[in-house]
Write a protein that holds these residues in place. Structure first.
Motif, PDB file in Angstrom:
ATOM      1  N   LEU A   6       0.829  -1.212   0.000  1.00 56.08           N
ATOM      2  CA  LEU A   6       0.000   0.000   0.000  1.00 56.08           C
ATOM      3  C   LEU A   6       0.863   1.261   0.000  1.00 56.08           C
ATOM      4  O   LEU A   6       0.548   2.238  -0.678  1.00 56.08           O
ATOM      5  N   GLY A   7       1.931   1.237   0.776  1.00 55.64           N
ATOM      6  CA  GLY A   7       2.837   2.383   0.825  1.00 55.64           C
ATOM      7  C   GLY A   7       3.522   2.639  -0.505  1.00 55.64           C
ATOM      8  O   GLY A   7       3.619   3.783  -0.962  1.00 55.64           O
ATOM      9  N   PHE A   8       3.981   1.561  -1.151  1.00 56.85           N
ATOM     10  CA  PHE A   8       4.620   1.734  -2.456  1.00 56.85           C
ATOM     11  C   PHE A   8       3.611   2.156  -3.520  1.00 56.85           C
ATOM     12  O   PHE A   8       3.924   2.948  -4.416  1.00 56.85           O
ATOM     13  N   GLY A   9       2.390   1.637  -3.433  1.00 55.92           N
ATOM     14  CA  GLY A   9       1.339   2.053  -4.372  1.00 55.92           C
ATOM     15  C   GLY A   9       0.993   3.520  -4.208  1.00 55.92           C
ATOM     16  O   GLY A   9       0.794   4.246  -5.186  1.00 55.92           O
ATOM     17  N   TYR A  10       0.932   3.970  -2.960  1.00 63.03           N
ATOM     18  CA  TYR A  10       0.673   5.379  -2.654  1.00 63.03           C
ATOM     19  C   TYR A  10       1.790   6.255  -3.228  1.00 63.03           C
ATOM     20  O   TYR A  10       1.523   7.273  -3.875  1.00 63.03           O
ATOM     21  N   ALA A  11       3.028   5.832  -3.039  1.00 59.55           N
ATOM     22  CA  ALA A  11       4.170   6.587  -3.577  1.00 59.55           C
ATOM     23  C   ALA A  11       4.105   6.651  -5.102  1.00 59.55           C
ATOM     24  O   ALA A  11       4.345   7.706  -5.697  1.00 59.55           O
ATOM     25  N   GLY A  12       3.762   5.530  -5.723  1.00 59.90           N
ATOM     26  CA  GLY A  12       3.636   5.506  -7.179  1.00 59.90           C
ATOM     27  C   GLY A  12       2.529   6.430  -7.671  1.00 59.90           C
ATOM     28  O   GLY A  12       2.680   7.110  -8.692  1.00 59.90           O
ATOM     29  N   ALA A  13       1.421   6.481  -6.943  1.00 56.68           N
ATOM     30  CA  ALA A  13       0.310   7.371  -7.326  1.00 56.68           C
ATOM     31  C   ALA A  13       0.725   8.835  -7.239  1.00 56.68           C
ATOM     32  O   ALA A  13       0.346   9.645  -8.088  1.00 56.68           O
ATOM     33  N   VAL A  40      10.041  10.411  -1.190  1.00 53.20           N
ATOM     34  CA  VAL A  40      10.053  10.326   0.275  1.00 53.20           C
ATOM     35  C   VAL A  40       9.065   9.257   0.741  1.00 53.20           C
ATOM     36  O   VAL A  40       9.362   8.471   1.651  1.00 53.20           O
ATOM     37  N   SER A  41       7.904   9.194   0.097  1.00 55.48           N
ATOM     38  CA  SER A  41       6.909   8.178   0.461  1.00 55.48           C
ATOM     39  C   SER A  41       7.405   6.770   0.142  1.00 55.48           C
ATOM     40  O   SER A  41       7.158   5.834   0.907  1.00 55.48           O
ATOM     41  N   ALA A  42       8.100   6.611  -0.975  1.00 55.18           N
ATOM     42  CA  ALA A  42       8.663   5.300  -1.322  1.00 55.18           C
ATOM     43  C   ALA A  42       9.730   4.894  -0.306  1.00 55.18           C
ATOM     44  O   ALA A  42       9.795   3.730   0.106  1.00 55.18           O
ATOM     45  N   TYR A  43      10.552   5.843   0.108  1.00 56.54           N
ATOM     46  CA  TYR A  43      11.551   5.559   1.142  1.00 56.54           C
ATOM     47  C   TYR A  43      10.861   5.173   2.455  1.00 56.54           C
ATOM     48  O   TYR A  43      11.287   4.247   3.138  1.00 56.54           O
ATOM     49  N   GLY A  44       9.791   5.884   2.784  1.00 58.89           N
ATOM     50  CA  GLY A  44       9.032   5.545   3.981  1.00 58.89           C
ATOM     51  C   GLY A  44       8.431   4.149   3.895  1.00 58.89           C
ATOM     52  O   GLY A  44       8.440   3.397   4.878  1.00 58.89           O
ATOM     53  N   ALA A  45       7.929   3.776   2.722  1.00 55.98           N
ATOM     54  CA  ALA A  45       7.377   2.429   2.534  1.00 55.98           C
ATOM     55  C   ALA A  45       8.473   1.374   2.672  1.00 55.98           C
ATOM     56  O   ALA A  45       8.249   0.300   3.235  1.00 55.98           O
ATOM     57  N   TYR A  46       9.653   1.691   2.183  1.00 52.28           N
ATOM     58  CA  TYR A  46      10.796   0.784   2.337  1.00 52.28           C
ATOM     59  C   TYR A  46      11.118   0.594   3.824  1.00 52.28           C
ATOM     60  O   TYR A  46      11.347  -0.515   4.288  1.00 52.28           O
ATOM     61  N   LYS A  47      11.111   1.713   4.574  1.00 48.13           N
ATOM     62  CA  LYS A  47      11.407   1.628   6.012  1.00 48.13           C
ATOM     63  C   LYS A  47      10.335   0.839   6.753  1.00 48.13           C
ATOM     64  O   LYS A  47      10.644   0.055   7.637  1.00 48.13           O
ATOM     65  N   VAL A  48       9.063   1.029   6.381  1.00 45.83           N
ATOM     66  CA  VAL A  48       7.980   0.272   7.005  1.00 45.83           C
ATOM     67  C   VAL A  48       8.100  -1.205   6.648  1.00 45.83           C
ATOM     68  O   VAL A  48       7.819  -2.080   7.465  1.00 45.83           O
ATOM     69  N   ALA A  56       7.663   6.862  10.827  1.00 40.09           N
ATOM     70  CA  ALA A  56       7.880   8.306  10.922  1.00 40.09           C
ATOM     71  C   ALA A  56       7.985   8.987   9.562  1.00 40.09           C
ATOM     72  O   ALA A  56       7.327  10.012   9.322  1.00 40.09           O
ATOM     73  N   VAL A  57       8.784   8.450   8.657  1.00 36.53           N
ATOM     74  CA  VAL A  57       8.978   9.087   7.346  1.00 36.53           C
ATOM     75  C   VAL A  57       7.676   9.069   6.546  1.00 36.53           C
ATOM     76  O   VAL A  57       7.266  10.083   5.979  1.00 36.53           O
ATOM     77  N   SER A  58       7.022   7.920   6.523  1.00 37.47           N
ATOM     78  CA  SER A  58       5.755   7.808   5.799  1.00 37.47           C
ATOM     79  C   SER A  58       4.697   8.726   6.389  1.00 37.47           C
ATOM     80  O   SER A  58       3.937   9.366   5.665  1.00 37.47           O
ATOM     81  N   LEU A  59       4.649   8.789   7.706  1.00 39.03           N
ATOM     82  CA  LEU A  59       3.663   9.628   8.380  1.00 39.03           C
ATOM     83  C   LEU A  59       3.915  11.105   8.096  1.00 39.03           C
ATOM     84  O   LEU A  59       2.960  11.863   7.845  1.00 39.03           O
TER      85      LEU A  59
END
Length: 103
Positions: A6-13, A40-48, A56-59
């Motif tokens: 979901l995080g990577f999909g959000y970053a892609g969107a 930044v969102s993709a990096y956050g998804a990677y961290k999650v 924290a990064v994703s949030l």
């Protein structure tokens, strides 16, 4: 290690939205913001994905985007793209908070 699809999909969107804003309207700012927030969102998804409690990064990224796009939606009253991205970002913030609370 569970992948945060979901995080990577959000970053892609976000990235796709920036590219579409540039292609359709010639908006360099949309391109820059889409690439920046998407990265930044993709990096956050990677961290999650690496550590599910490390949100924290994703949030930060989804929270900032929810505020910025929420303000744009309030001013323009246009569902696309501001309302859609504000809603999607708010859902992402809620998801991340629930992940933090219920692990």
């Amino acid at each position: 290690m569970a992948i945060d699809w979901l995080g990577f999909g959000y970053a892609g969107a976000i990235i796709m939205g920036g590219l579409m804003g540039y292609k359709r309207k010639g908006s360099v700012m949309s391109l820059i913001a889409g690439l920046l927030f998407g990265s930044v969102s993709a990096y956050g998804a990677y961290k999650v994905s690496s550590e599910p409690s490390d949100v924290a990064v994703s949030l930060l990224a989804s929270g900032a985007l929810a505020v910025v796009m929420g303000i744009r939606f309030k001013k323009s009253k246009k569902l696309m793209p501001a309302g859609f991205m504000a809603g999607m970002s708010l859902l992402m913030v809620l998801r991340l908070l629930l992940m933090t609370m219920f692990g």
